[in-house]
Structure formats: structure tokens, C-alpha cells
Design a protein around this motif. Structure first.
Motif, mmCIF file in Angstrom:
data_model
loop_
_atom_site.group_PDB
_atom_site.id
_atom_site.type_symbol
_atom_site.label_atom_id
_atom_site.label_comp_id
_atom_site.label_asym_id
_atom_site.label_seq_id
_atom_site.Cartn_x
_atom_site.Cartn_y
_atom_site.Cartn_z
ATOM 1 N N GLU A 1 0.826 -1.205 0.000
ATOM 2 C CA GLU A 1 0.000 0.000 0.000
ATOM 3 C C GLU A 1 0.862 1.257 0.000
ATOM 4 O OE1 GLU A 1 -0.403 -2.578 1.979
ATOM 5 O OE2 GLU A 1 -2.273 -3.413 1.157
ATOM 6 N N GLN A 2 1.957 1.255 0.757
ATOM 7 C CA GLN A 2 2.851 2.408 0.767
ATOM 8 C C GLN A 2 3.539 2.590 -0.584
ATOM 9 O OE1 GLN A 2 5.191 1.129 4.161
ATOM 10 N NE2 GLN A 2 4.179 2.582 5.511
ATOM 11 N N ILE A 3 3.914 1.494 -1.219
ATOM 12 C CA ILE A 3 4.510 1.585 -2.548
ATOM 13 C C ILE A 3 3.493 2.124 -3.541
ATOM 14 C CG2 ILE A 3 5.494 0.231 -4.439
ATOM 15 C CD1 ILE A 3 6.684 -1.645 -2.365
ATOM 16 N N GLU A 4 2.258 1.695 -3.411
ATOM 17 C CA GLU A 4 1.198 2.172 -4.302
ATOM 18 C C GLU A 4 0.989 3.672 -4.135
ATOM 19 O OE1 GLU A 4 -1.873 1.448 -7.177
ATOM 20 O OE2 GLU A 4 -0.331 0.104 -6.381
ATOM 21 N N ASP A 5 1.072 4.172 -2.914
ATOM 22 C CA ASP A 5 0.867 5.600 -2.659
ATOM 23 C C ASP A 5 2.023 6.441 -3.178
ATOM 24 O OD1 ASP A 5 -1.532 5.033 -1.450
ATOM 25 O OD2 ASP A 5 -0.711 5.030 0.585
ATOM 26 N N ARG A 6 3.259 5.960 -3.020
ATOM 27 C CA ARG A 6 4.428 6.755 -3.395
ATOM 28 C C ARG A 6 4.747 6.676 -4.876
ATOM 29 N NH1 ARG A 6 9.770 6.200 -0.330
ATOM 30 N NH2 ARG A 6 10.085 8.039 -1.623
ATOM 31 N N ARG A 7 4.413 5.561 -5.528
ATOM 32 C CA ARG A 7 4.734 5.338 -6.935
ATOM 33 C C ARG A 7 6.211 5.590 -7.195
ATOM 34 N NH1 ARG A 7 0.591 2.549 -8.422
ATOM 35 N NH2 ARG A 7 1.247 2.860 -10.581
ATOM 36 N N PRO A 8 7.116 4.864 -6.553
ATOM 37 C CA PRO A 8 8.557 5.123 -6.716
ATOM 38 C C PRO A 8 9.032 4.750 -8.113
ATOM 39 C CG PRO A 8 8.220 3.107 -5.481
ATOM 40 C CD PRO A 8 6.860 3.715 -5.664
ATOM 41 N N GLN A 9 10.109 5.400 -8.538
ATOM 42 C CA GLN A 9 10.661 5.117 -9.852
ATOM 43 C C GLN A 9 11.339 3.763 -9.900
ATOM 44 O OE1 GLN A 9 13.059 8.294 -11.293
ATOM 45 N NE2 GLN A 9 13.607 7.292 -13.208
ATOM 46 N N GLY A 10 12.025 3.397 -8.823
ATOM 47 C CA GLY A 10 12.712 2.115 -8.731
ATOM 48 C C GLY A 10 12.566 1.538 -7.342
ATOM 49 N N GLN B 1 14.858 0.965 -5.105
ATOM 50 C CA GLN B 1 15.648 1.695 -4.118
ATOM 51 C C GLN B 1 14.844 2.848 -3.518
ATOM 52 O OE1 GLN B 1 18.935 1.024 -3.154
ATOM 53 N NE2 GLN B 1 18.876 2.680 -1.665
ATOM 54 N N GLU B 2 14.063 3.544 -4.341
ATOM 55 C CA GLU B 2 13.262 4.651 -3.844
ATOM 56 C C GLU B 2 12.136 4.177 -2.928
ATOM 57 O OE1 GLU B 2 11.811 7.111 -6.957
ATOM 58 O OE2 GLU B 2 13.795 7.601 -7.748
ATOM 59 N N ALA B 3 11.758 2.918 -3.039
ATOM 60 C CA ALA B 3 10.670 2.404 -2.211
ATOM 61 C C ALA B 3 11.069 2.302 -0.744
ATOM 62 C CB ALA B 3 10.200 1.049 -2.732
ATOM 63 N N PHE B 4 12.363 1.999 -0.470
ATOM 64 C CA PHE B 4 12.782 1.845 0.932
ATOM 65 C C PHE B 4 13.866 2.841 1.315
ATOM 66 C CE2 PHE B 4 15.203 -1.294 -1.566
ATOM 67 C CZ PHE B 4 16.504 -0.933 -1.275
ATOM 68 N N GLU B 5 14.008 3.935 0.563
ATOM 69 C CA GLU B 5 15.083 4.889 0.816
ATOM 70 C C GLU B 5 14.918 5.651 2.127
ATOM 71 O OE1 GLU B 5 15.086 7.757 -2.277
ATOM 72 O OE2 GLU B 5 13.036 8.463 -1.895
ATOM 73 N N ARG B 6 13.733 5.617 2.732
ATOM 74 C CA ARG B 6 13.509 6.339 3.980
ATOM 75 C C ARG B 6 13.927 5.541 5.209
ATOM 76 N NH1 ARG B 6 7.473 8.979 2.807
ATOM 77 N NH2 ARG B 6 8.091 10.200 0.965
ATOM 78 N N ALA B 7 14.423 4.340 5.021
ATOM 79 C CA ALA B 7 14.904 3.559 6.159
ATOM 80 C C ALA B 7 16.104 4.249 6.792
ATOM 81 C CB ALA B 7 15.274 2.150 5.711
ATOM 82 N N PHE C 1 0.194 1.756 -14.602
ATOM 83 C CA PHE C 1 0.801 2.660 -15.574
ATOM 84 C C PHE C 1 1.260 3.910 -14.863
ATOM 85 C CE2 PHE C 1 0.658 6.181 -18.602
ATOM 86 C CZ PHE C 1 1.488 5.694 -19.604
ATOM 87 N N ASP C 2 2.517 4.304 -15.076
ATOM 88 C CA ASP C 2 3.083 5.500 -14.474
ATOM 89 C C ASP C 2 3.715 6.367 -15.553
ATOM 90 O OD1 ASP C 2 3.038 5.240 -11.357
ATOM 91 O OD2 ASP C 2 3.639 3.266 -12.091
ATOM 92 N N PHE C 3 3.402 7.652 -15.489
ATOM 93 C CA PHE C 3 4.035 8.644 -16.367
ATOM 94 C C PHE C 3 4.500 9.795 -15.492
ATOM 95 C CE2 PHE C 3 3.716 12.559 -18.927
ATOM 96 C CZ PHE C 3 4.703 12.271 -19.856
ATOM 97 N N ASN C 4 5.816 9.993 -15.404
ATOM 98 C CA ASN C 4 6.396 10.977 -14.508
ATOM 99 C C ASN C 4 7.132 12.021 -15.332
ATOM 100 O OD1 ASN C 4 8.284 12.299 -12.642
ATOM 101 N ND2 ASN C 4 7.626 10.749 -11.168
ATOM 102 N N THR C 5 6.694 13.270 -15.243
ATOM 103 C CA THR C 5 7.339 14.339 -16.000
ATOM 104 C C THR C 5 8.565 14.897 -15.292
ATOM 105 O OG1 THR C 5 5.857 15.977 -14.981
ATOM 106 C CG2 THR C 5 5.165 15.007 -17.067
ATOM 107 N N ASN C 6 8.668 14.666 -13.978
ATOM 108 C CA ASN C 6 9.815 15.184 -13.238
ATOM 109 C C ASN C 6 11.077 14.387 -13.566
ATOM 110 O OD1 ASN C 6 11.341 16.654 -11.394
ATOM 111 N ND2 ASN C 6 10.792 15.311 -9.688
#
Length: 223
Positions: free
Chosen positions: A48-57, A59-65, A166-171
Motif C-alpha cells: 500500500e505504501q509503494i502504491e501511494d508513493r509510486r517510486p521510480q525504482g 531503491q526509492e521504495a525503501f530509501e527512507r529507512a 501505468f506510471d508517467f512521470n514528467t519530473n
């Protein structure tokens, strides 16, 4: 409860169950244990947290550890660095299978956790601290256990589940898509998925650097 004193006093009260922790980890010890029983710092990232953050990879999913940083900026080359130790001293585990060991070189070599599609992850467990007594010297800094989604069998009948991401990130300028399907009966469960990820080339001065330019520069330096 009756309290004796100058005058009898009766107090009625009820006891309720306190909050129970449902978070468990399978990386810090043999078998499953509650996080409260683990002497190290444990960070759990849920689907659920991964779904909310939509990380690019991944590593970004657990980078806040805590005490964790990434080596490299490319989302599919990033390696974790724990408490100053290189990725060769951080054990990566996927569904109980080891991805790396201490024989890999340091820095940007070795296995990256982004080999796993982030949309297919059920949870990530980051255990900070040495676990070399269980896993060897490659777990001297910490352990990262990635648990992927599985196909669940129904109690009765059969089930067919389909899911599209599906993810589209302009940043960060990336596009990602995933299709997954699960067919299950009481005795058999099958799951399949297809993923695609696209990110434009790095640019300099507003113009893409072609492969021919890179080759010409390399020949000039070596000559």
C-alpha cells in the motif's frame, strides 16, 4: 471491585485487549518473528505504501529507512549503502533467495535491487545491523528482504484476477507499464506479469548525446 473504607465504594471497569502488532519479519532470524522481538532496527514497506508513493525504482521504495543511502542516481543502477558500508556488505534477499554475496566488488558493481519490478512487490523488510551469524559476512551492515506478490488459491471454486499499472512521470521523465494476471483454483495457482520501463537518454546542452559521439570521444582519449 469493592474498596473498604469509611464508606463502601464500588467501581465497575472492563479490560480490553491492547493493540497487537501484525508486522513480522523473516530476515532477522530463523522463521517469522514479531518486529518487537528483533534487536535491530526494522523498517517494513508495504504494498500500500509503494502504491501511494509510486517510486521510480525499488531503491526509492525503501530509501527512507534509517542509515540508508543510494549509490548512483540512475534508478536502475542504484545500490544500497548501509551505515557507510558498500553494497557488497548489504545482503539482498528476494523471496528467501540471496541475490549477492561478499565476493562482489564495491561501489557501482554487484546486483541492484531494481532488477525486481517495483509494481510486483508485496513488502520490503529492511533490517539494520549485523546478521553475519545467520547469513555470513555479506550481511555485516544489514539485510534487505524483498517479498513479491504471489498467487493465492481460493477456498472454493476458481478465480481470475487481472491488474494493470501505468506510471508517467514528467519530473524524472520515465514511463512504466505492467500487466499481471492470476488464475487460481483450490489446487493450482498461476501468475504471470509483463513489465516495460522507458527513460530517455541523459542530455547535455539540450541535445541528446549519440552513441557515435561517445565512441569518437573514447577514441580521442585512447589515442
Amino acid at each position: 471491585v469493592a474498596v473498604t473504607g469509611p464508606e463502601p465504594v464500588t467501581v465497575d471497569f472492563s479490560l480490553g485487549l491492547g493493540a497487537l502488532s501484525e508486522a513480522i519479519t523473516v530476515t532477522a532470524a530463523k522463521g517469522e518473528r514479531a518486529t518487537a522481538e528483533i534487536p535491530q532496527v526494522v523498517t517494513i514497506v508495504t504494498a500500500e505504501q509503494i502504491e501511494d508513493r509510486r517510486p521510480q525504482g525499488v531503491q526509492e521504495a525503501f530509501e527512507r529507512a534509517p542509515n540508508l543511502r543510494a549509490v548512483d542516481t540512475n534508478p536502475y543502477r542504484q545500490r544500497p549503502q548501509f551505515r557507510g558500508f558498500s553494497n557488497s556488505r548489504v545482503l539482498l534477499v528476494v523471496d528467501g533467495e540471496r541475490l549477492n554475496n561478499g565476493r562482489y566488488d564495491v561501489a557501482a558493481s554487484g546486483v541492484t535491487p531494481s532488477t525486481i519490478d517495483v509494481t510486483q512487490i508485496q513488502s520490503i523488510e529492511v533490517v539494520g545491523g549485523a546478521a553475519s551469524s545467520l547469513y555470513g559476512s555479506d550481511a555485516i551492515a544489514g539485510t534487505i528482504n524483498i517479498i513479491t506478490r504471489t498467487a493465492d488459491r481460493p477456498a472454493t471454486g476458481r478465480s481470475l484476477d487481472t491488474r494493470a499499472n501505468f506510471d508517467f512521470n514528467t519530473n524524472s521523465q520515465f514511463v512504466r507499464g505492467n500487466l499481471a494476471a492470476t488464475y487460481a483454483t483450490q489446487k493450482l495457482a498461476l501468475r504471470g506479469s509483463f513489465s516495460a520501463f522507458d527513460q530517455p537518454n541523459y542530455k547535455q546542452g539540450g541535445t541528446a548525446i549519440s552513441r557515435a559521439d561517445v565512441t569518437t570521444l573514447g577514441n580521442f582519449v585512447t589515442d
